[in-house]
Each structure stands twice: as C-alpha cells, then as structure tokens.
Design a protein around this motif. Structure first.
Motif, PDB file in Angstrom:
ATOM      1  N   LEU A  13      41.982 -37.258 124.547  1.00 12.01           N
ATOM      2  CA  LEU A  13      43.004 -37.207 123.512  1.00 12.01           C
ATOM      3  C   LEU A  13      42.318 -37.595 122.209  1.00 12.01           C
ATOM      4  CD1 LEU A  13      45.998 -36.671 123.060  1.00 12.01           C
ATOM      5  CD2 LEU A  13      46.412 -39.094 123.456  1.00 12.01           C
ATOM      6  N   LEU A  14      42.202 -36.619 121.294  1.00 10.45           N
ATOM      7  CA  LEU A  14      41.400 -36.799 120.084  1.00 10.45           C
ATOM      8  C   LEU A  14      42.126 -36.263 118.854  1.00 10.45           C
ATOM      9  CD1 LEU A  14      38.074 -35.372 121.539  1.00 10.45           C
ATOM     10  CD2 LEU A  14      38.539 -37.777 121.045  1.00 10.45           C
ATOM     11  N   PRO A  15      41.839 -36.855 117.689  1.00 17.23           N
ATOM     12  CA  PRO A  15      42.382 -36.274 116.462  1.00 17.23           C
ATOM     13  C   PRO A  15      41.715 -34.922 116.201  1.00 17.23           C
ATOM     14  CG  PRO A  15      40.965 -38.142 115.958  1.00 17.23           C
ATOM     15  CD  PRO A  15      41.063 -38.064 117.440  1.00 17.23           C
ATOM     16  N   GLN A  16      42.507 -33.957 115.769  1.00 15.09           N
ATOM     17  CA  GLN A  16      41.970 -32.623 115.521  1.00 15.09           C
ATOM     18  C   GLN A  16      40.985 -32.672 114.361  1.00 15.09           C
ATOM     19  OE1 GLN A  16      44.915 -29.616 115.117  1.00 15.09           O
ATOM     20  NE2 GLN A  16      43.432 -28.005 115.474  1.00 15.09           N
TER      21      GLN A  16
ATOM     22  N   PHE B 199      40.093 -39.500 128.498  1.00 10.95           N
ATOM     23  CA  PHE B 199      39.501 -40.471 127.595  1.00 10.95           C
ATOM     24  C   PHE B 199      40.467 -40.777 126.464  1.00 10.95           C
ATOM     25  CE2 PHE B 199      35.938 -38.480 129.700  1.00 10.95           C
ATOM     26  CZ  PHE B 199      35.143 -39.569 130.016  1.00 10.95           C
ATOM     27  N   LEU B 200      40.757 -42.061 126.286  1.00 14.60           N
ATOM     28  CA  LEU B 200      41.645 -42.542 125.230  1.00 14.60           C
ATOM     29  C   LEU B 200      40.925 -43.610 124.431  1.00 14.60           C
ATOM     30  CD1 LEU B 200      44.853 -43.128 127.370  1.00 14.60           C
ATOM     31  CD2 LEU B 200      44.498 -41.276 125.744  1.00 14.60           C
TER      32      LEU B 200
ATOM     33  N   SER C  21      32.729 -29.184 125.411  1.00 14.01           N
ATOM     34  CA  SER C  21      32.596 -28.272 126.546  1.00 14.01           C
ATOM     35  C   SER C  21      31.299 -28.524 127.307  1.00 14.01           C
ATOM     36  CB  SER C  21      32.657 -26.828 126.054  1.00 14.01           C
ATOM     37  OG  SER C  21      32.528 -25.945 127.126  1.00 14.01           O
ATOM     38  N   SER C  22      30.211 -28.815 126.588  1.00 11.41           N
ATOM     39  CA  SER C  22      28.934 -29.085 127.264  1.00 11.41           C
ATOM     40  C   SER C  22      29.012 -30.342 128.122  1.00 11.41           C
ATOM     41  CB  SER C  22      27.807 -29.209 126.240  1.00 11.41           C
ATOM     42  OG  SER C  22      27.907 -30.421 125.521  1.00 11.41           O
ATOM     43  N   LEU C  23      29.976 -31.209 127.830  1.00 12.16           N
ATOM     44  CA  LEU C  23      30.179 -32.430 128.611  1.00 12.16           C
ATOM     45  C   LEU C  23      31.208 -32.245 129.718  1.00 12.16           C
ATOM     46  CD1 LEU C  23      30.376 -34.926 125.635  1.00 12.16           C
ATOM     47  CD2 LEU C  23      28.442 -34.628 127.204  1.00 12.16           C
ATOM     48  N   GLY C  24      31.845 -31.063 129.744  1.00 11.62           N
ATOM     49  CA  GLY C  24      32.914 -30.842 130.708  1.00 11.62           C
ATOM     50  C   GLY C  24      34.217 -31.502 130.290  1.00 11.62           C
ATOM     51  N   VAL C  25      34.380 -31.724 128.972  1.00 10.03           N
ATOM     52  CA  VAL C  25      35.576 -32.387 128.446  1.00 10.03           C
ATOM     53  C   VAL C  25      36.400 -31.389 127.649  1.00 10.03           C
ATOM     54  CG1 VAL C  25      36.423 -34.201 126.904  1.00 10.03           C
ATOM     55  CG2 VAL C  25      34.434 -34.633 128.360  1.00 10.03           C
ATOM     56  N   ARG C  26      37.676 -31.312 127.977  1.00 17.56           N
ATOM     57  CA  ARG C  26      38.607 -30.469 127.234  1.00 17.56           C
ATOM     58  C   ARG C  26      39.436 -31.362 126.307  1.00 17.56           C
ATOM     59  NH1 ARG C  26      40.754 -26.397 131.980  1.00 17.56           N
ATOM     60  NH2 ARG C  26      38.729 -25.396 132.277  1.00 17.56           N
TER      61      ARG C  26
END
Length: 122
Positions: A76-79, A50-51, A93-98
């Motif tokens: 890819l996300l801002p910290q 996801f971008l 994590s609950s969405l299965g997204v790292r």
C-alpha cells in the motif's frame, strides 16, 4: 488465515528498533535463525502486504526478490508522480510486489483500507 509481522520493532525500544545504519547492521548481520532467515521462510510460504514502508531502498528487498518466485506480494503506497510511475512499477514488479496506490499525501486513507481488508468498520 493471516497474521501481522512487525519487521523493525518499536522506536522507543533500542533493542528492537531499526532506524539507523548501525541498527540495520545489528539486525541484518546476525547468525542463522535471524531476521533474514525468518523472512526467507515467510516469503516462500505467504503473500505479504507491506504497510508503512517505502519498498524502495530497504535491506530486506533482495530477500523479497529471491523469495518471491511464483507468487506476488502487495504494498500500500502513495501514488508516485506520473513521470516516475512506470519506473516505480518496473522496480516493484522486479521484486514481485504489486502496488495498491492511494493518492499522494492522503495517508489518512490507510487505516480505512486496512480496516476494510480485515472486515472491520471504523
């Protein structure tokens, strides 16, 4: 083998853009074969990156959670700030997204990351 999916069209094209609540209703409450059905198929068969989206309060997130059994997706996300990072990790994590974090307010780093991912020098 990879591809690019643009979920929300172009801002200049009223027929495809998804910006307002009415736009979401028009695109997500459609007949079979619509975006949700398409997303279900993609999520079940492919790993997504996801971008340009927050992966926060989007209407497609329940589809991700349902369709992501057995594998993960990436964003890819801002910290986030330190005090919210653990909560954000739990949500993703609950969405299965790292998440792949980049420094907050350093959005100019994103094109270089994508280019490197694609094996292109910019």
């Amino acid at each position: 083998d990879w591809g690019l999916i643009r979920l929300h069209g172009y801002a200049s094209d009223p027929a495809t853009r998804v910006i307002t609540s009415a736009d979401y209703d028009r695109h997500y409450n459609r007949a079979p074969g619509s975006l949700p059905r398409f997303l279900e198929k993609v999520l079940a068969r492919h790993t997504l990156l996801f971008l340009g989206c927050s992966v926060g309060h989007d209407r497609y997130l329940p589809l991700i959670a349902e369709g992501t059994i057995g594998h993960h997706h990436y964003a890819l996300l801002p910290q986030p700030r330190r005090y919210t990072e653990e909560e954000r990790l739990r949500q993703l994590s609950s969405l299965g997204v790292r998440p792949i974090w980049y420094p907050m307010h350093q959005h100019s780093l994103v094109p270089g990351f994508v280019a490197a991912l694609c094996g292109v020098r910019i």
